[in-house]
Scaffold this motif. Structure first.
Motif, PDB file in Angstrom:
ATOM      1  N   UNK A   4      -8.279  22.794  31.373  1.00 41.55           N
ATOM      2  CA  UNK A   4      -8.078  23.823  31.195  1.00 41.55           C
ATOM      3  C   UNK A   4      -6.289  23.688  31.985  1.00 41.55           C
ATOM      4  N   UNK A   5      -5.914  23.097  32.569  1.00 45.10           N
ATOM      5  CA  UNK A   5      -4.525  23.388  32.817  1.00 45.10           C
ATOM      6  C   UNK A   5      -3.790  21.698  32.633  1.00 45.10           C
ATOM      7  N   UNK A  25      -2.686  17.351  25.293  1.00 47.18           N
ATOM      8  CA  UNK A  25      -3.446  17.403  25.210  1.00 47.18           C
ATOM      9  C   UNK A  25      -3.917  16.994  24.366  1.00 47.18           C
ATOM     10  N   UNK A  26      -4.692  15.735  24.048  1.00 46.82           N
ATOM     11  CA  UNK A  26      -4.680  15.897  22.862  1.00 46.82           C
ATOM     12  C   UNK A  26      -6.545  16.159  22.427  1.00 46.82           C
ATOM     13  N   UNK A  27      -7.323  15.839  20.981  1.00 50.14           N
ATOM     14  CA  UNK A  27      -8.975  16.611  21.062  1.00 50.14           C
ATOM     15  C   UNK A  27      -9.788  16.146  21.859  1.00 50.14           C
ATOM     16  N   UNK A  28      -9.862  15.518  22.898  1.00 53.48           N
ATOM     17  CA  UNK A  28     -10.962  14.913  23.643  1.00 53.48           C
ATOM     18  C   UNK A  28     -10.534  16.095  25.203  1.00 53.48           C
TER      19      UNK A  28
END
Length: 149
Positions: A4-5, A25-28
């Motif tokens: 989330x952060x 942030x990647x999809x994972x």
């Protein structure tokens, strides 16, 4: 697991001769919802050759500086605070405008695990790997051949 952060200090930095990718942030990290990175380009630096994404919409928010985009047949210059939305299938290219740097927040939705792609691009641009070793289609990046060549 969804994060989330993501703190800036924890973002992986992939440097290139013309700038740097901050891998946020990647999809994972997002359960497949999106992928996000910050791309900082030096004065007049190229960002990406003409390509499209078959599965995802790409959003570019200009944090600072001036960037040039080619969106299909349209050419546009955008600056701090401007937003560019590229739907699936639209060929596009971008870079910092001549005489200017560009700082872009880039979001791809739905997300695709592309951190490996950015790492490989960094190695290519630093002369540590060959472009032929990059399997861009695995990351939903489909390059368009320049018809003028």
């Amino acid at each position: 697991m969804t994060k989330h952060i993501i703190h800036a200090a924890t973002a992986e930095l992939v440097t290139t001769p013309g700038g740097a990718f901050h891998l946020l942030a990647d999809a994972a990290h997002t359960g497949g919802a999106l992928g996000a990175n910050r791309l900082v380009l030096g004065v007049g630096a190229a960002g990406a050759k003409t390509h499209y994404h078959a599965k995802s919409t790409e959003l570019f928010y200009v944090l600072d500086g001036v960037a040039e985009f080619v969106l299909g047949d349209e050419h546009a210059t955008v600056s701090g605070g401007d937003l560019v939305i590229v739907p699936p299938g639209l060929p596009h290219a971008f870079g910092a405008a001549p005489g200017h740097p560009a700082d872009l927040l880039v979001v791809l939705t739905p997300g695709v695990d592309r951190f490996g792609y950015f790492r490989h691009l960094g190695r290519i641009q630093r002369g540590e790997a060959e472009f032929t070793e990059l399997h861009a289609e695995d990351y939903d990046v489909h390059f368009v051949l320049d018809q003028r060549s």
